[in-house]
Write an enzyme that holds these catalytic residues in place. Structure first.
Site: not given
Length: 268
Positions: A64, A144, A157
């Protein structure tokens, strides 16, 4: 200094790909391995981690990366089994729809931790080791196209991905004296399991028509860019965000109308 075909090879180097259990991360892990790197996949899901590692001939470590202690443990084992990590791909991330007026504090924090916090944790730990042993390196952050445009329903996000872009610039400057390059890759519509789930399986010509090149991207096209940035072909490139998106970011909202083929801006 003449370039040579061998400059693209990653033989003798150790690479880490976070979130490499599926999608873009899995494709990048396979690409780095194909060009000679010894690869470790740090992936939270044990099953996808093992499957992806087997497909790439990589070391799979369920990790993680949102947890600093877990990152340090994974790095220690990676170095023990493979050697000093000189290529880091910060790919881990995720999202869910959360309209701005309905986003909770916990939701915001979860998306920050999933998409931005780990970029610091992993870069910091790997870079410290490279500085200690005085070796160069390449860090590749996956952001992104949403980091540079409005993303209704995905504000948290998009904010995190914008943070990755700026972090890439700042980290590249601070690490330049240590010969550690930091760049980012920004995809748009790329065929992955996660995108298919978000689009309810619809990755048809309708969606592809919104991309200037007329189709969705493939994870191997992201992997190709990652291999380039990791290699000696890119030794003077740092602080950059490379849009691997079929021209979407450059188009600024223009697309070719699916019926007429005419350049179109906004609603058809």
């Amino acid at each position: 200094m003449a370039i040579a075909p061998s400059d693209i090879l990653l033989t003798g180097r150790v690479a880490v790909v976070t979130g490499g259990g599926a999608g873009i991360g899995k494709g990048i892990a396979q690409g780095l391995a194909a060009f000679g790197a010894s690869v470790a996949i740090w992936e939270r899901d044990p099953d996808s981690c093992a499957e992806a590692a087997a497909s790439a001939g990589a070391l799979g470590l369920p990790t993680d990366v949102r947890d600093g202690a877990a990152v340090e443990a994974a790095l220690e084992r990676t170095e023990r089994e493979l050697g000093t990590v000189s290529i880091l791909v910060n790919n881990a991330g995720g999202t869910f729809n959360s309209p701005l007026l309905e986003t909770s504090e916990n939701g915001w924090d979860a998306l920050y931790r999933s998409n931005l916090r780990h970029v610091l944790l992993c870069t910091q730990r790997v870079a410290r080791r490279l500085v200690q042993v005085r070796r160069p390196g390449s860090v590749i952050n996956i952001t992104s196209i949403e980091g540079g445009r409005a993303a209704p329903g995905y504000a948290a996000y998009a904010a995190a991905k914008a943070g990755v872009v700026n972090y890439t610039k700042t980290a590249s400057f601070e690490l330049a004296p240590h010969r550690i390059r930091v760049n980012a890759l920004a995809p748009d519509l790329t065929v992955t399991e996660g995108l298919q789930n978000l689009a309810f399986g619809d990755l048809s010509e309708t969606l592809g028509a919104m991309v200037p090149m007329g189709r969705a991207g493939h994870v191997d096209e992201m992997a190709s860019a990652a291999v380039f940035l990791a290699s000696d072909m890119a030794t003077y490139i740092t602080g950059q965000t490379l849009h691997v998106d079929g021209g979407t970011e450059a188009a600024g909202g223009w697309y070719f109308h699916p019926e007429t083929g005419a350049p179109t801006l906004g609603p058809s």
